[in-house]
Design a protein around this motif. Structure first.
Motif, short mmCIF file in Angstrom:
data_model
loop_
_atom_site.label_atom_id
_atom_site.label_comp_id
_atom_site.label_asym_id
_atom_site.label_seq_id
_atom_site.Cartn_x
_atom_site.Cartn_y
_atom_site.Cartn_z
N VAL A 21 -9.41 2.70 -0.88
CA VAL A 21 -8.91 1.47 -0.27
C VAL A 21 -10.00 0.91 0.62
CG1 VAL A 21 -7.21 0.52 1.35
CG2 VAL A 21 -6.50 2.15 -0.40
N GLN A 22 -10.27 -0.39 0.47
CA GLN A 22 -11.35 -1.02 1.23
C GLN A 22 -10.84 -2.23 1.99
OE1 GLN A 22 -15.13 -1.45 -0.78
NE2 GLN A 22 -14.43 -0.04 -2.37
N GLN A 23 -11.30 -2.34 3.20
CA GLN A 23 -10.93 -3.45 4.08
C GLN A 23 -11.36 -4.79 3.49
OE1 GLN A 23 -12.87 -3.17 7.88
NE2 GLN A 23 -11.45 -4.59 8.84
N GLY A 24 -10.47 -5.77 3.54
CA GLY A 24 -10.82 -7.12 3.17
C GLY A 24 -10.54 -7.51 1.72
N VAL A 25 -10.14 -6.55 0.88
CA VAL A 25 -9.84 -6.88 -0.52
C VAL A 25 -8.69 -7.90 -0.52
CG1 VAL A 25 -9.02 -5.97 -2.73
CG2 VAL A 25 -10.64 -4.66 -1.36
N PRO A 26 -8.78 -8.94 -1.37
CA PRO A 26 -7.73 -9.98 -1.39
C PRO A 26 -6.34 -9.40 -1.64
CG PRO A 26 -9.64 -10.71 -2.63
CD PRO A 26 -9.86 -9.25 -2.29
N ASP A 27 -5.33 -10.12 -1.16
CA ASP A 27 -3.95 -9.65 -1.23
C ASP A 27 -3.40 -9.54 -2.65
OD1 ASP A 27 -3.44 -9.49 1.62
OD2 ASP A 27 -3.60 -11.67 1.62
N LEU A 28 -3.76 -10.49 -3.51
CA LEU A 28 -3.27 -10.50 -4.88
C LEU A 28 -4.43 -10.67 -5.84
CD1 LEU A 28 -0.18 -12.87 -4.44
CD2 LEU A 28 -0.11 -10.40 -4.86
N LEU A 29 -4.42 -9.87 -6.90
CA LEU A 29 -5.42 -10.00 -7.96
C LEU A 29 -4.67 -10.40 -9.22
CD1 LEU A 29 -7.57 -6.83 -7.24
CD2 LEU A 29 -8.07 -9.21 -6.60
N ILE A 30 -5.00 -11.55 -9.76
CA ILE A 30 -4.37 -12.07 -10.97
C ILE A 30 -5.34 -11.83 -12.11
CG2 ILE A 30 -3.43 -14.11 -12.09
CD1 ILE A 30 -2.83 -15.18 -9.23
N PHE A 31 -4.93 -11.00 -13.06
CA PHE A 31 -5.82 -10.58 -14.13
C PHE A 31 -5.84 -11.52 -15.33
CE2 PHE A 31 -4.59 -6.74 -11.78
CZ PHE A 31 -5.85 -6.32 -11.38
N SER A 32 -4.87 -12.40 -15.42
CA SER A 32 -4.85 -13.41 -16.49
C SER A 32 -5.84 -14.51 -16.11
CB SER A 32 -3.46 -14.01 -16.63
OG SER A 32 -2.51 -13.00 -16.88
#
Length: 120
Positions: A46-57
């Motif tokens: 787990v890394q600080q600052g990764v965006p809240d949502l990742l949309i893979f489409s």
């Protein structure tokens, strides 16, 4: 009086993405963690600052992009609410072919996603 929480705003976006059957995941970086749990999550990557949502489409209007990295903020937030680590992640992901966006509340996030061609 403050507006809806970032949590509430993100839940609205998640509901819309789920209804549209768009492939995505949430990154549970926020919130309070006891020291032991925080250490375990960090050890797992787990890394600080990764965006809240990742949309893979891939965004229909930009099919050359890998997906969307969405950082959620309260609708009444301000630019300084996007912290340095979050800006770094958004920039890095953009360089890797992702479309980075900051959603200032659910309505703004959904509007930006619709502009990218998602049918929400």
């Amino acid at each position: 009086m403050a507006g809806p929480s970032e949590h509430w705003e993100q839940v609205q976006v998640v509901k819309a993405l789920s209804r549209a059957k768009i492939i995505f995941c949430a990154v549970p970086n926020g919130g309070f963690r006891i020291r032991r749990e925080a250490a375990m999550l960090k050890a797992e990557g787990v890394q600080q600052g990764v965006p809240d949502l990742l949309i893979f489409s891939a965004p229909p209007a930009s099919p050359d992009r890998c997906g969307v990295a969405l950082e959620m903020k309260r609708r009444d937030g301000k630019p300084s609410d996007v912290r340095r680590k979050q800006r770094e992640w958004l920039s890095t992901l953009e360089g890797l072919g992702w479309e980075p966006i900051v959603g200032w509340g659910a309505m703004d996030a959904l509007e930006q996603l619709r502009k990218l061609g998602y049918d929400l």
